[in-house]
Design a protein around this motif. Structure first.
Motif, mmCIF file in Angstrom:
data_model
loop_
_atom_site.group_PDB
_atom_site.id
_atom_site.type_symbol
_atom_site.label_atom_id
_atom_site.label_comp_id
_atom_site.label_asym_id
_atom_site.label_seq_id
_atom_site.Cartn_x
_atom_site.Cartn_y
_atom_site.Cartn_z
ATOM 1 N N GLY A 1 2.016 4.634 -4.501
ATOM 2 C CA GLY A 1 2.376 5.973 -4.117
ATOM 3 C C GLY A 1 1.682 6.609 -3.063
ATOM 4 O O GLY A 1 0.811 6.194 -2.720
ATOM 5 N N ALA A 2 2.358 7.586 -2.517
ATOM 6 C CA ALA A 2 1.717 8.327 -1.325
ATOM 7 C C ALA A 2 1.128 9.761 -2.042
ATOM 8 O O ALA A 2 1.490 10.078 -3.053
ATOM 9 N N LYS A 3 0.154 10.367 -1.020
ATOM 10 C CA LYS A 3 -0.321 11.560 -1.801
ATOM 11 C C LYS A 3 0.101 12.873 -0.850
ATOM 12 O O LYS A 3 0.540 12.732 0.406
ATOM 13 N N ASP A 4 0.785 13.909 -1.508
ATOM 14 C CA ASP A 4 1.213 14.910 -0.739
ATOM 15 C C ASP A 4 -0.314 15.606 -0.202
ATOM 16 O O ASP A 4 -1.360 15.179 -0.284
ATOM 17 N N THR B 1 0.878 -1.258 0.022
ATOM 18 C CA THR B 1 -0.054 -0.025 0.016
ATOM 19 C C THR B 1 1.143 1.182 -0.064
ATOM 20 O O THR B 1 2.037 1.239 0.354
ATOM 21 N N LEU B 2 0.246 2.251 -0.404
ATOM 22 C CA LEU B 2 0.747 3.732 -0.543
ATOM 23 C C LEU B 2 2.229 3.735 -0.959
ATOM 24 O O LEU B 2 2.445 3.148 -2.375
ATOM 25 N N ASN B 3 3.205 4.182 -0.361
ATOM 26 C CA ASN B 3 4.685 4.192 -0.951
ATOM 27 C C ASN B 3 5.543 3.035 -0.510
ATOM 28 O O ASN B 3 6.739 3.229 -0.425
ATOM 29 N N ARG B 4 4.978 2.103 -0.185
ATOM 30 C CA ARG B 4 5.724 0.742 0.400
ATOM 31 C C ARG B 4 6.362 -0.023 -0.592
ATOM 32 O O ARG B 4 5.484 -0.170 -1.912
ATOM 33 N N LEU C 1 -0.749 12.500 -6.255
ATOM 34 C CA LEU C 1 -0.235 11.268 -6.013
ATOM 35 C C LEU C 1 1.492 11.621 -6.534
ATOM 36 O O LEU C 1 1.828 12.057 -7.283
ATOM 37 N N ARG D 1 9.666 1.429 3.065
ATOM 38 C CA ARG D 1 8.976 2.556 2.478
ATOM 39 C C ARG D 1 10.121 3.056 1.421
ATOM 40 O O ARG D 1 11.283 2.863 1.469
#
Length: 97
Positions: A47-50, A8-11, A55, A87
């Motif tokens: 990816g993660a969101k700012d 998930t996300l930026n992992r 994204l 991460r």
């Protein structure tokens, strides 16, 4: 049925590369000469969101060989294989031949 983990996300899911402990001729190598902490990227998250909601994609892609920090990551066992989750910002760089 084989399980597949999608981070998930930026992992980033990494399979560590275990360097050989001896040469093809059978000469044992000292542990200090085989200490490069690297791995192969198996899967990446989206990816993660700012703060604005945009994204930020992960900097590595599946199949990349990466340099890892000496400590960190989360150990994950899937079937009989061992993987590590890091991460994106913890990965030190990519390795090229």
């Amino acid at each position: 049925m084989a399980r597949r983990l999608i981070p998930t996300l930026n992992r980033v899911l990494i399979e560590k590369i275990i360097p050989p402990s001896k040469t093809t001729a059978g000469i044992l190598l000292p542990e200090s000469s085989t200490k490069l902490n690297s791995g192969k990227v198996v899967a990446v998250g989206p990816g993660a969101k700012d703060k604005a909601g945009n994204l930020i994609p992960v900097a590595v892609k599946e199949g990349d060989t990466v340099l890892l920090p000496e400590y960190g990551g989360t150990q994950v066992k899937l079937g009989d294989k061992e993987f590590h989750l890091y991460r994106d910002e913890d990965i030190l760089g990519t390795l090229h031949d």
